[in-house]
Design an enzyme around this catalytic site. Structure first.
Site, PDB file in Angstrom:
ATOM      1  N   HIS A 160       1.024  64.135 -15.559  1.00  0.00           N
ATOM      2  CA  HIS A 160       0.950  63.054 -14.270  1.00  0.00           C
ATOM      3  C   HIS A 160      -0.533  62.301 -14.749  1.00  0.00           C
ATOM      4  O   HIS A 160      -0.518  61.108 -14.095  1.00  0.00           O
ATOM      5  CB  HIS A 160       1.180  63.695 -13.082  1.00  0.00           C
ATOM      6  CG  HIS A 160       2.585  64.082 -12.933  1.00  0.00           C
ATOM      7  ND1 HIS A 160       3.238  63.005 -12.177  1.00  0.00           N
ATOM      8  CD2 HIS A 160       3.138  65.210 -13.330  1.00  0.00           C
ATOM      9  CE1 HIS A 160       4.591  63.820 -12.230  1.00  0.00           C
ATOM     10  NE2 HIS A 160       4.474  65.075 -12.717  1.00  0.00           N
ATOM     11  N   ASP A 362      -6.664  56.313 -14.369  1.00  0.00           N
ATOM     12  CA  ASP A 362      -5.441  56.844 -13.554  1.00  0.00           C
ATOM     13  C   ASP A 362      -4.175  57.118 -14.515  1.00  0.00           C
ATOM     14  O   ASP A 362      -4.055  56.250 -15.215  1.00  0.00           O
ATOM     15  CB  ASP A 362      -5.209  55.675 -12.514  1.00  0.00           C
ATOM     16  CG  ASP A 362      -4.572  56.278 -11.224  1.00  0.00           C
ATOM     17  OD1 ASP A 362      -3.906  57.353 -11.175  1.00  0.00           O
ATOM     18  OD2 ASP A 362      -4.591  55.569 -10.127  1.00  0.00           O
TER      19      ASP A 362
HETATM   20  P1  ADQ Z   1      -2.005  60.111  -7.212  1.00  0.00           P
HETATM   21  O1  ADQ Z   1      -3.422  60.311  -8.029  1.00  0.00           O
HETATM   22  O2  ADQ Z   1      -2.038  60.654  -6.180  1.00  0.00           O
HETATM   23  O3  ADQ Z   1      -1.101  60.690  -8.180  1.00  0.00           O
HETATM   24  P2  ADQ Z   1      -0.651  57.410  -7.107  1.00  0.00           P
HETATM   25  O4  ADQ Z   1       0.117  57.376  -8.480  1.00  0.00           O
HETATM   26  O5  ADQ Z   1      -1.419  56.327  -6.526  1.00  0.00           O
HETATM   27  O6  ADQ Z   1      -1.689  58.631  -7.339  1.00  0.00           O
HETATM   28  O7  ADQ Z   1       0.397  58.230  -6.047  1.00  0.00           O
HETATM   29  C1  ADQ Z   1      -0.129  58.060  -4.959  1.00  0.00           C
HETATM   30  C2  ADQ Z   1       1.277  58.233  -4.017  1.00  0.00           C
HETATM   31  O8  ADQ Z   1       0.769  58.800  -2.607  1.00  0.00           O
HETATM   32  C3  ADQ Z   1       2.025  57.161  -3.856  1.00  0.00           C
HETATM   33  O9  ADQ Z   1       3.292  57.340  -3.697  1.00  0.00           O
HETATM   34  C4  ADQ Z   1       1.383  56.820  -2.417  1.00  0.00           C
HETATM   35  O10 ADQ Z   1       2.176  56.075  -1.728  1.00  0.00           O
HETATM   36  C5  ADQ Z   1       1.039  57.782  -1.687  1.00  0.00           C
HETATM   37  N1  ADQ Z   1      -0.384  57.480  -1.065  1.00  0.00           N
HETATM   38  C6  ADQ Z   1      -1.620  57.518  -1.622  1.00  0.00           C
HETATM   39  N2  ADQ Z   1      -2.292  56.912  -0.615  1.00  0.00           N
HETATM   40  C7  ADQ Z   1      -1.705  57.448   0.678  1.00  0.00           C
HETATM   41  C8  ADQ Z   1      -2.040  57.264   1.925  1.00  0.00           C
HETATM   42  N3  ADQ Z   1      -3.309  57.038   2.279  1.00  0.00           N
HETATM   43  N4  ADQ Z   1      -1.270  57.498   2.864  1.00  0.00           N
HETATM   44  C9  ADQ Z   1       0.101  57.849   2.546  1.00  0.00           C
HETATM   45  N5  ADQ Z   1       0.472  58.049   1.298  1.00  0.00           N
HETATM   46  C10 ADQ Z   1      -0.498  57.768   0.390  1.00  0.00           C
HETATM   47  C11 ADQ Z   1      -0.955  61.403  -9.414  1.00  0.00           C
HETATM   48  C12 ADQ Z   1      -1.695  60.733 -10.706  1.00  0.00           C
HETATM   49  C13 ADQ Z   1      -1.171  59.126 -10.737  1.00  0.00           C
HETATM   50  C14 ADQ Z   1       0.181  59.376 -11.177  1.00  0.00           C
HETATM   51  C15 ADQ Z   1       0.946  60.071 -10.043  1.00  0.00           C
HETATM   52  C16 ADQ Z   1       2.425  60.102 -10.223  1.00  0.00           C
HETATM   53  O11 ADQ Z   1      -3.132  60.855 -10.526  1.00  0.00           O
HETATM   54  O12 ADQ Z   1      -2.006  58.901 -11.955  1.00  0.00           O
HETATM   55  O13 ADQ Z   1       0.763  57.982 -10.969  1.00  0.00           O
HETATM   56  O14 ADQ Z   1       0.445  61.261  -9.949  1.00  0.00           O
HETATM   57  O15 ADQ Z   1       2.870  60.542 -11.558  1.00  0.00           O
END
Ligand code: ADQ
Length: 500
Positions: A160, A362
């Site tokens: 990921h 990311d």
């Molecule tokens: P993350 O680093 O956690 O994931 P991201 O892809 O943005 O980053 O996913 C975050 C998820 O958590 C989103 O679904 C978002 O809605 C939720 N989220 C984030 N902040 C939040 C908050 N304050 N309150 C509630 N929900 C929140 C890892 C990798 C990423 C990759 C994903 C999926 O680091 O690069 O995109 O996995 O593969």
């Protein structure tokens, strides 16, 4: 339909997973369309395992057609495997932050031990027809360990997070072991084409991997398929659900919101984001009192040293910017350290004129996709997206910025605020066709189809050994001056130096 066995570091109730974010959301989305078994750590710590060799697996109640099988960790395992090797070595290196990596003795050994425990526990649960899908950097060695335990099922791995440039990957002391572990899979899935290129380069540099005519990579007598499968979201859940929220508590008419939602992680570029916003207010004073930045950033991995200073840095920066530009009735930055329920997030996205997603690195950045999907099609907002987020490879109609370039990022805020509605609608519809065209269901389906095809290729290339082949192998092992390698049924068997 064959059962899917998903393995990830952390397993949780499927309803909670849908709320949790990141990898857990992607897996919860998968189980909605394709039920199966989810195997991993249950988030609990126990003093010791009763039997240090036993996997300590607990089978949970089935939720719908899916079952959870979990195991606890000891505090030592949590420290060295999770906080240590996974999050103080692999996470920083893979996000190209060698300066933050802590290569400590003992981390890797425990990482391997926990993966062995996972392998023992899982091997006992795998059925002949299962397809095994392992997720993320915590579990890179697991596929090879399952193979050594005699599991012949299709085994795929999805990373990921980004793959770093080869030179950074080579800095990990155990890079050869990690390369070898990756080559044990039938398929390695990555977020972007750039990640695929980086991994191929790394395999060439680290273990002399070769690209074959069919596009697969040969290393250690294995043939490995590496492809990009950009993680998608359940677009409909955002499109249908979003509704307008009441105006900002502190708003006067005409105040627009910029929204940022990120875990409090150094990879997310939050200080750079705050500085760019401050620079925007300084450079374009006409927009003061007309705009606020709301940043939702729940803390994560607080016991990892590299995360200690981020919160203080952000508090200081937001305090400074608010002190410098704020008025009694207008605070430019709202900074919230809590997580928000996902349906609430959806409504906030919809009410925000700009989605501000500027990680320094990311894997994908699902929040950017969620922001777009939540917009009102008749009056959509504009995403500003870092070129270093995997999502930038797909979301080319966002305003793409270099987060290290303050000037460019500040100017993008102005461009987004000034953008005509017609251009916003055009960009939104192109972005939505990408997001809908490859949503979370398409992501998992395409990975699984490719995995099954890759595993079929393997079984064609590696025909089962006949009794006469086995006899030849036994003879090879017993003969002191026999050739060091023998090719049987398309497989090369090497004689080890001890004759076995
Ligand atoms: P993350 O680093 O956690 O994931 P991201 O892809 O943005 O980053 O996913 C975050 C998820 O958590 C989103 O679904 C978002 O809605 C939720 N989220 C984030 N902040 C939040 C908050 N304050 N309150 C509630 N929900 C929140 C890892 C990798 C990423 C990759 C994903 C999926 O680091 O690069 O995109 O996995 O593969």
């Amino acid at each position: 339909m064959r059962r899917i066995v998903v393995v990830s570091n952390r397993v949780m109730d499927l309803k909670k997973a849908a709320q949790a974010g990141g990898v857990a959301v992607a897996i919860a989305d998968l189980f909605r369309v394709r039920p199966g078994l989810w195997f991993g750590w249950n988030g609990k710590l126990v003093d010791t395992h009763d039997d240090p060799k036993a996997p300590d697996v607990r089978i949970g109640k089935a939720v719908g057609a899916s079952t959870l099988a979990t195991l606890p960790l000891t505090p030592d395992e949590h420290r060295d495997y999770y906080l240590g090797y996974s999050n103080s070595v692999l996470w920083p290196v893979f996000h190209n932050r060698l300066d933050l990596a802590r290569f400590e003795a003992g981390f890797y050994a425990r990482y391997m031990e926990v993966n062995e425990r996972f392998a023992r526990g899982l091997a006992a649960l795998v059925q002949p027809d299962d397809i095994i899908w392992i997720h993320d950097y915590h579990l890179i060695p697991l596929g090879g360990m399952l193979r050594r335990a005699g599991i012949t099922n299709p085994i795929g791995f999805f990373l990921h997070i980004p793959v770093p440039p080869s030179q950074a990957f080579l800095a990990v002391p155990e890079h050869r072991e990690l390369a070898q572990a990756l080559t044990a899979y039938d398929l390695v899935g990555l977020q972007t084409q750039a990640d695929v290129a980086n991994l191929i380069q790394f395999l060439e540099d680290s273990v002399s991997g070769r690209i074959l005519q069919d596009g697969r990579i040969a290393a250690f007598d294995h043939r490995l398929a590496i492809e990009s499968f950009p993680v998608g979201i359940d677009a409909d859940a955002f499109v249908c659900g979003a509704k307008a929220i009441p105006p900002l508590a502190q708003s006067t008419d005409g105040v627009q919101r910029i929204i940022g939602v990120d875990r409090l992680d150094y990879s997310k570029g939050l200080p750079e984001k705050f500085r760019a916003f401050g620079h925007f207010l300084e450079k374009y004073p006409a927009y003061r009192r007309k705009i606020v930045l709301s940043q939702i950033a729940p803390p994560t991995r607080e016991s990892v040293e590299a995360y200690h200073d981020i919160r203080q840095t952000l508090e200081a920066l937001s305090g400074k910017i608010n002190g410098m530009f704020g008025e009694l009735d207008w605070v430019p930055i709202h900074y919230i350290y809590r997580s928000a329920p996902r349906d609430r997030l959806r409504d906030i996205y919809r009410a925000s004129r700009i989605g501000f997603f500027t990680p320094l690195r990311d894997g994908m950045n699902l929040v950017a996709k969620e922001y777009v999907a939540s917009q009102n099609p008749a009056d959509p907002g504009v995403p500003i997206l870092s070129r270093f987020a995997g999502a930038a490879e797909q979301l080319v109609d966002a305003l793409i910025v270099n987060p290290y370039n303050l000037e460019e990022t500040a100017d993008a805020i102005k461009t987004a605020l000034d953008m005509e509605k017609s251009e916003r609608i055009e960009r939104y519809s192109r972005l939505m066709s990408v997001i809908r065209g490859y949503d979370s269901a398409a992501w998992s389906a395409s990975f699984l189809v490719t995995l099954e095809a890759a595993a079929k290729e393997r079984s064609r290339a590696v025909a089962p050994l006949t009794p006469s082949m086995r006899a030849s192998m036994a003879k090879l092992a017993r003969t002191p001056h026999a050739p060091i390698a023998l090719k049987l049924g398309g497989q090369v068997f090497k004689r080890a130096s001890n004759g076995k």
